[in-house]
Design a protein around this motif. Structure first.
Motif, mmCIF file in Angstrom:
data_model
loop_
_atom_site.group_PDB
_atom_site.id
_atom_site.type_symbol
_atom_site.label_atom_id
_atom_site.label_comp_id
_atom_site.label_asym_id
_atom_site.label_seq_id
_atom_site.Cartn_x
_atom_site.Cartn_y
_atom_site.Cartn_z
ATOM 1 N N ILE A 131 3.277 24.608 -52.873
ATOM 2 C CA ILE A 131 3.786 25.886 -52.379
ATOM 3 C C ILE A 131 3.074 26.237 -51.076
ATOM 4 O O ILE A 131 1.839 26.244 -51.028
ATOM 5 N N LEU A 132 3.843 26.526 -50.041
ATOM 6 C CA LEU A 132 3.272 26.940 -48.745
ATOM 7 C C LEU A 132 3.609 28.410 -48.534
ATOM 8 O O LEU A 132 4.765 28.805 -48.710
ATOM 9 N N THR A 133 2.613 29.199 -48.122
ATOM 10 C CA THR A 133 2.885 30.628 -47.933
ATOM 11 C C THR A 133 2.483 31.082 -46.519
ATOM 12 O O THR A 133 1.594 31.910 -46.358
ATOM 13 N N PRO A 134 3.149 30.549 -45.496
ATOM 14 C CA PRO A 134 2.761 30.906 -44.125
ATOM 15 C C PRO A 134 3.258 32.283 -43.703
ATOM 16 O O PRO A 134 4.351 32.695 -44.091
ATOM 17 N N HIS A 135 2.451 33.000 -42.907
ATOM 18 C CA HIS A 135 2.992 34.181 -42.244
ATOM 19 C C HIS A 135 3.681 33.691 -40.971
ATOM 20 O O HIS A 135 3.587 32.498 -40.624
ATOM 21 N N PRO A 136 4.419 34.553 -40.266
ATOM 22 C CA PRO A 136 5.263 34.059 -39.162
ATOM 23 C C PRO A 136 4.513 33.194 -38.139
ATOM 24 O O PRO A 136 5.048 32.176 -37.682
ATOM 25 N N LYS A 137 3.273 33.576 -37.793
ATOM 26 C CA LYS A 137 2.538 32.776 -36.790
ATOM 27 C C LYS A 137 2.204 31.388 -37.335
ATOM 28 O O LYS A 137 2.320 30.386 -36.637
ATOM 29 N N GLU A 138 1.767 31.354 -38.610
ATOM 30 C CA GLU A 138 1.447 30.053 -39.216
ATOM 31 C C GLU A 138 2.708 29.192 -39.296
ATOM 32 O O GLU A 138 2.667 27.983 -39.058
ATOM 33 N N LEU A 139 3.827 29.837 -39.603
ATOM 34 C CA LEU A 139 5.081 29.086 -39.714
ATOM 35 C C LEU A 139 5.468 28.494 -38.367
ATOM 36 O O LEU A 139 5.905 27.340 -38.291
ATOM 37 N N SER A 140 5.273 29.266 -37.290
ATOM 38 C CA SER A 140 5.666 28.714 -35.987
ATOM 39 C C SER A 140 4.701 27.613 -35.552
ATOM 40 O O SER A 140 5.080 26.709 -34.814
ATOM 41 N N ARG A 141 3.459 27.657 -36.035
ATOM 42 C CA ARG A 141 2.557 26.535 -35.732
ATOM 43 C C ARG A 141 3.072 25.267 -36.406
ATOM 44 O O ARG A 141 2.924 24.164 -35.900
ATOM 45 N N ILE A 142 3.688 25.416 -37.568
ATOM 46 C CA ILE A 142 4.183 24.243 -38.300
ATOM 47 C C ILE A 142 5.518 23.762 -37.727
ATOM 48 O O ILE A 142 5.745 22.572 -37.552
ATOM 49 N N LEU A 143 6.416 24.708 -37.420
ATOM 50 C CA LEU A 143 7.799 24.336 -37.101
ATOM 51 C C LEU A 143 8.187 24.503 -35.645
ATOM 52 O O LEU A 143 9.296 24.152 -35.259
ATOM 53 N N GLY A 144 7.334 25.084 -34.829
ATOM 54 C CA GLY A 144 7.735 25.383 -33.453
ATOM 55 C C GLY A 144 8.484 26.705 -33.414
ATOM 56 O O GLY A 144 8.419 27.491 -34.353
ATOM 57 N N THR A 145 9.236 26.921 -32.335
ATOM 58 C CA THR A 145 9.902 28.223 -32.193
ATOM 59 C C THR A 145 11.339 28.168 -32.688
ATOM 60 O O THR A 145 11.873 27.093 -32.941
ATOM 61 N N TRP A 146 11.942 29.350 -32.833
ATOM 62 C CA TRP A 146 13.348 29.435 -33.236
ATOM 63 C C TRP A 146 13.987 30.582 -32.463
ATOM 64 O O TRP A 146 13.307 31.485 -31.990
ATOM 65 N N GLN A 147 15.328 30.483 -32.317
ATOM 66 C CA GLN A 147 16.073 31.494 -31.544
ATOM 67 C C GLN A 147 16.321 32.752 -32.368
ATOM 68 O O GLN A 147 16.358 33.847 -31.841
ATOM 69 N N ASN A 148 16.568 32.565 -33.655
ATOM 70 C CA ASN A 148 16.905 33.709 -34.516
ATOM 71 C C ASN A 148 16.588 33.347 -35.962
ATOM 72 O O ASN A 148 16.250 32.199 -36.268
ATOM 73 N N ASP A 149 16.702 34.336 -36.841
ATOM 74 C CA ASP A 149 16.317 34.135 -38.244
ATOM 75 C C ASP A 149 17.140 33.050 -38.947
ATOM 76 O O ASP A 149 16.648 32.377 -39.845
ATOM 77 N N PHE A 150 18.399 32.921 -38.538
ATOM 78 C CA PHE A 150 19.251 31.920 -39.193
ATOM 79 C C PHE A 150 18.774 30.510 -38.826
ATOM 80 O O PHE A 150 18.731 29.621 -39.669
ATOM 81 N N GLU A 151 18.380 30.344 -37.558
ATOM 82 C CA GLU A 151 17.879 29.037 -37.129
ATOM 83 C C GLU A 151 16.532 28.748 -37.816
ATOM 84 O O GLU A 151 16.260 27.626 -38.252
ATOM 85 N N LYS A 152 15.707 29.807 -37.938
ATOM 86 C CA LYS A 152 14.418 29.640 -38.629
ATOM 87 C C LYS A 152 14.649 29.129 -40.058
ATOM 88 O O LYS A 152 13.995 28.181 -40.513
ATOM 89 N N LEU A 153 15.607 29.752 -40.727
ATOM 90 C CA LEU A 153 15.906 29.370 -42.110
ATOM 91 C C LEU A 153 16.328 27.897 -42.183
ATOM 92 O O LEU A 153 15.891 27.148 -43.069
#
Ligand SMILES: NC(=O)C1=CN([C@@H]2O[C@H](COP(=O)(O)OP(=O)(O)OC[C@H]3O[C@@H](n4cnc5c(N)ncnc54)[C@H](O)[C@@H]3O)[C@@H](O)[C@H]2O)[C@@H](O)CC1
Ligand SMILES: [K+]
Length: 502
Positions: free
Chosen positions: A370-392
């Motif tokens: 189980i990974l529980t990243p907050h938004p900054k941690e998530l962007s460190r893992i996945l890079g950036t996204w344009q909107n919430d749908f792309e993030k998902l």
């Protein structure tokens, strides 16, 4: 509760008409009456209020026309602004005829309106039938409505907001204080980026066909107590502390030992049989004193973790909170993760930050972790996204690739499973936006995992209870004053609610 797309909602509406032998007009009356009941609860003396009701040409506009009639019958001051059109829906036209003509004023998308202070706005321009973002011509009407000083209630959706896909930040959209949405939350209402348009929403049950709702297949779900009930385990008098798992929290560094204390307390309040911590030795006395129920193993180093313990005797392990990213800690964590553990882990904070720096490490993270990243941690893992749908979509791809469960933290935190199912949380409040809330979640999740709940069950239950405890706490403490420790002290009340409902 299922989250349905616009197409699925429309299908369920049609099926309901068949199954229940009712017309579109009947359903509209039912839907508008449920909203009317909500409004009447908020404003019991309706005759003292003025309503500005903006109606479109479709069935969302029809809902508005019914509401206008019901409010007028209660002597409220009603002003209906109906968009001029040649192609009104049948139920819309029928409801125009049921309303006194003098109440209706025709407008066009570019009409400029001025809403007096104290008036209440009902937005019924567009619901789930909005097919694409509103064109520029709508901007003056939408801006005029948004400039009102009173509350805006949107029916089904804030007009201009798409139900199932991203809405551009600059698009003309109604800024609703509350959205009364029918039967199922819509994805657009749950995305954090849309929060300025949908500040809050309530799902109103309008009695759509149960069998149709059951038949609809969706990967999107909204967590409620009913979802937790089937897997919540009541305890038997023959259970003992060995039944409920020994959980281990690995974390802490000089100045960040509180994170481990919070996680341990939360784990103990979440039913673990035994709780232990592995920490740098500077925290030994403070943790033993603050959490007497817990056991402590300390690293030979004072200020940081430089080696990891043998974890084979523990049923669950939560790693990373307050741990820091000193080079010794990074090296030790890498050795730990690369040994190929067979127990799913709860990974948070610096464990995620270390993993984010070295993509090759992800293959060693035990499947089902189980990974529980907050938004900054998530962007460190996945890079950036344009909107919430792309993030998902990015999170879904990552969860599938490494067979992990990922929690996207925020309002309506979303749990993404390795098979691409998404569960949005329904509990929690802005009072939780204080450092330490996440440490508590790590404690709750580690405790539940150690009791034998699956990773999916752990997340659904843990995230719900974490938010629910905070919701109960703010009733007396308020969102400004809520401390993460208050979430822990209200966990018992949240568990009791679940116990009663199961
Ligand atoms: N029987 C039913 O189907 C029920 C529907 N209900 C209400 O009906 C709503 C859905 O009704 P509709 O399907 O009529 O849809 P809407 O009333 O949301 O809007 C549809 C109209 O908007 C037009 N439109 C779509 N996108 C546009 C755009 N970008 N610019 C300009 N015009 C656009 C469409 O051509 C159509 O005329 C729900 O949100 C809900 O409020 C409720 O009354 C419950 C029962
Ligand atoms: K609307």
């Amino acid at each position: 509760m299922k989250i349905l797309s616009a197409a699925q909602m429309s299908w369920v509406d049609q099926q309901t008409m068949k199954d229940q032998e009712v017309s579109s007009l009947d359903l509209m009356e039912r839907a508008a009456t449920t909203v009317f009941d909500e409004i009447k609860q908020l404003y019991p003396r309706l005759a003292q209020y003025t309503f500005y009701i903006f109606c479109g040409k479709g069935n969302n506009g029809g809902d508005g026309l019914v509401l206008a009639r019901l409010l007028d019958q209660q002597q409220a001051q009603v002003n209906v602004y109906l968009v001029d059109a040649t192609d009104y829906s049948t139920a819309n036209l029928a409801n125009q005829k049921r309303l006194s003509a003098h109440l209706i004023q025709k407008i066009s998308p570019d009409t400029q309106v001025h809403i007096p202070a104290g008036a209440i706005v009902l937005d019924c321009l567009f619901g789930y039938g909005l097919k694409r973002p509103l064109a520029e011509e709508w901007r003056s009407l939408i801006t005029g409505i948004n400039c009102c000083t009173g509350p805006i209630y949107a029916i089904d959706m804030p007009s201009g907001l798409l139900s199932d896909g991203p809405t551009a930040a600059e698009a003309p959209v109604i800024q609703a204080d509350v959205v009364y949405t029918f039967q199922s939350p819509k994805l657009g209402l749950l995305m954090p980026g849309n929060s300025r348009w949908a500040k809050a929403f309530r799902v109103l049950d309008i009695g759509l066909s149960r069998s149709a709702l059951e038949q609809v297949d969706t990967i999107f779900h909204y967590i409620d107590l009913a979802l937790l009930g089937p897997f919540y385990r009541k305890r038997s008098k023959f259970d003992h502390k060995g039944t409920f798992g020994h959980c281990l929290i690995i974390g802490g560094s000089r100045g960040k030992m509180g994170a481990v204390q919070l996680a341990l307390k939360a784990a103990l309040r979440s039913g673990c049989g035994l709780a232990s911590a592995y920490i740098p030795s500077c925290g030994y006395t403070s943790i033993q004193t603050a959490v007497p129920e817990a056991m402590v193993i300390s690293d030979p180093e004072e200020e940081m973790i430089t080696q990891f313990p043998d974890t084979r005797t523990f049923q669950s392990i939560g790693v990373g909170i307050g741990m820091g990213t000193a080079q010794y800690t990074i090296d030790a964590f890498k050795v730990f993760i690369m040994q190929g553990l067979d127990t799913a882990l709860v990974l948070d904070a610096d464990a995620l930050n270390i993993l984010a720096q070295d993509r090759d490490l992800w293959q060693f993270v035990p499947k089902g972790s189980i990974l529980t990243p907050h938004p900054k941690e998530l962007s460190r893992i996945l890079g950036t996204w344009q909107n919430d749908f792309e993030k998902l979509e990015k999170v879904k791809a990552f969860a599938e690739e490494y067979q992990l469960y990922i929690l996207i933290k925020g309002a309506n935190s979303a749990i993404v499973t390795p098979d691409g199912t998404v569960y949005f949380n329904s509990t929690g409040n802005v009072g939780m936006a204080t450092g330490g809330s996440g440490d508590i979640l790590t404690g709750i999740l580690t405790a539940l995992l150690g009791q034998g709940y699956s990773s999916q069950e752990t997340l659904i239950m843990g995230v719900y209870l974490h938010g629910r405890a905070a919701d109960i706490a703010v009733q007396t403490l308020g969102v400004y004053s809520l401390l993460p420790s208050d979430i822990i002290s209200h966990l018992p009340a949240a568990f009791l609610e679940l116990e009663k409902q199961s």
